[in-house]
Design an enzyme around this catalytic site. Sequence first.
Site, PDB file in Angstrom:
ATOM      1  N   GLY A 104       0.787  -1.237   0.000  1.00  0.00           N
ATOM      2  CA  GLY A 104       0.000   0.000   0.000  1.00  0.00           C
ATOM      3  C   GLY A 104       0.810   1.274   0.000  1.00  0.00           C
ATOM      4  O   GLY A 104       0.315   2.322   0.401  1.00  0.00           O
ATOM      5  N   SER A 105       2.058   1.197  -0.488  1.00  0.00           N
ATOM      6  CA  SER A 105       2.842   2.442  -0.492  1.00  0.00           C
ATOM      7  C   SER A 105       2.240   3.462  -1.454  1.00  0.00           C
ATOM      8  O   SER A 105       2.294   4.665  -1.197  1.00  0.00           O
ATOM      9  CB  SER A 105       4.317   2.175  -0.805  1.00  0.00           C
ATOM     10  OG  SER A 105       4.495   1.754  -2.128  1.00  0.00           O
TER      11      SER A 105
ATOM     12  N   ILE B  94     -11.899  -6.824 -11.549  1.00  0.00           N
ATOM     13  CA  ILE B  94     -13.113  -6.144 -11.075  1.00  0.00           C
ATOM     14  C   ILE B  94     -14.319  -6.749 -11.801  1.00  0.00           C
ATOM     15  O   ILE B  94     -14.343  -6.814 -13.030  1.00  0.00           O
ATOM     16  CB  ILE B  94     -13.031  -4.627 -11.371  1.00  0.00           C
ATOM     17  CG1 ILE B  94     -11.836  -4.005 -10.640  1.00  0.00           C
ATOM     18  CG2 ILE B  94     -14.320  -3.914 -10.991  1.00  0.00           C
ATOM     19  CD1 ILE B  94     -11.913  -4.032  -9.126  1.00  0.00           C
TER      20      ILE B  94
ATOM     21  N   HIS C 170      -0.492   0.049 -13.594  1.00  0.00           N
ATOM     22  CA  HIS C 170       0.207  -1.185 -13.926  1.00  0.00           C
ATOM     23  C   HIS C 170       1.705  -0.878 -14.041  1.00  0.00           C
ATOM     24  O   HIS C 170       2.076   0.116 -14.669  1.00  0.00           O
ATOM     25  CB  HIS C 170      -0.321  -1.748 -15.249  1.00  0.00           C
ATOM     26  CG  HIS C 170       0.248  -3.085 -15.572  1.00  0.00           C
ATOM     27  ND1 HIS C 170      -0.162  -4.239 -14.943  1.00  0.00           N
ATOM     28  CD2 HIS C 170       1.246  -3.452 -16.417  1.00  0.00           C
ATOM     29  CE1 HIS C 170       0.547  -5.259 -15.405  1.00  0.00           C
ATOM     30  NE2 HIS C 170       1.399  -4.807 -16.297  1.00  0.00           N
TER      31      HIS C 170
HETATM   32  C1  GRF Z   1       2.764  -1.232  -7.757  1.00  0.00           C
HETATM   33  O1  GRF Z   1       3.970  -1.429  -8.428  1.00  0.00           O
HETATM   34  C2  GRF Z   1       1.614  -1.230  -8.714  1.00  0.00           C
HETATM   35  O2  GRF Z   1       1.920  -0.736  -9.964  1.00  0.00           O
HETATM   36  C3  GRF Z   1       1.312  -2.688  -8.814  1.00  0.00           C
HETATM   37  O3  GRF Z   1       1.473  -3.183  -7.520  1.00  0.00           O
HETATM   38  C4  GRF Z   1       2.451  -2.399  -6.848  1.00  0.00           C
HETATM   39  C5  GRF Z   1       1.844  -1.988  -5.547  1.00  0.00           C
HETATM   40  O4  GRF Z   1       2.801  -1.483  -4.675  1.00  0.00           O
HETATM   41  N1  GRF Z   1       0.075  -2.934  -9.464  1.00  0.00           N
HETATM   42  P1  GRF Z   1       2.355  -0.833  -3.312  1.00  0.00           P
HETATM   43  O5  GRF Z   1       1.475  -1.835  -2.583  1.00  0.00           O
HETATM   44  O6  GRF Z   1       1.607   0.421  -3.623  1.00  0.00           O
HETATM   45  O7  GRF Z   1       3.616  -0.570  -2.563  1.00  0.00           O
END
Ligand code: GRF
Length: 189
Positions: free
Chosen positions: A12-13, A88, A104
């Site tokens: 969730g960063s 979804i 993505h």
């Molecule tokens: C990100 O690289 C996003 O593009 C992908 O999953 C990752 C999620 O990273 N779909 P985080 O959980 O937001 O750190």
Amino acid sequence: MKNIVLFASGSGSNAENIALFFRDNPDVEISYILSNRSNAGVLERAKNLNIRTFVFDRKMFLETDEVLSLLKKSDPDLIVLAGFLWLIPEKMVKAFPDKIINIHPALLPQYGGKGMYGDRVHQAVIDNDEKESGITIHYVNEKYDEGDIIFQGKCAVEKGDTPETLAQKVHLLEYEHFPRVIQQLLENQ
Ligand code: GRF
């Protein structure tokens, strides 16, 4: 007041970065962070940010209207998938036309589709000797990673890059652009 609902399955960063970006903006509220994993790091981040959360399992998501009802009640201006790994369902896509977006970690239409997430994406990019990779922000439709593209940002793939180093570069692009693109979409509504 604009209202965003975030979906995230993992650390969730990105969700946190988006929440911090809008924290001092009185016109934008993150009303919920939704997750399909009860031990996802994003839930701890949400707690620290004082954002309401809701956790659901596959059955609730696909066989009941619980998540759909919550979304309808929240009446979001934008639903943002920030590292959310499930497809979804069609009824949700139909209920929120042009309001669900995803990020993505590669340059679609390449390196997308079912099973292409996380390090698998970066490994495939490296295995194919690509010179560049990046991020794609796109609308969500009923198929994995196939909705209309809103924004792409690029980074170089260098000799010696590993899935981990490439993921770091891609994350930096995500942090830089994702909140900004969300803001733009909200302003243009
Ligand atoms: C990100 O690289 C996003 O593009 C992908 O999953 C990752 C999620 O990273 N779909 P985080 O959980 O937001 O750190």
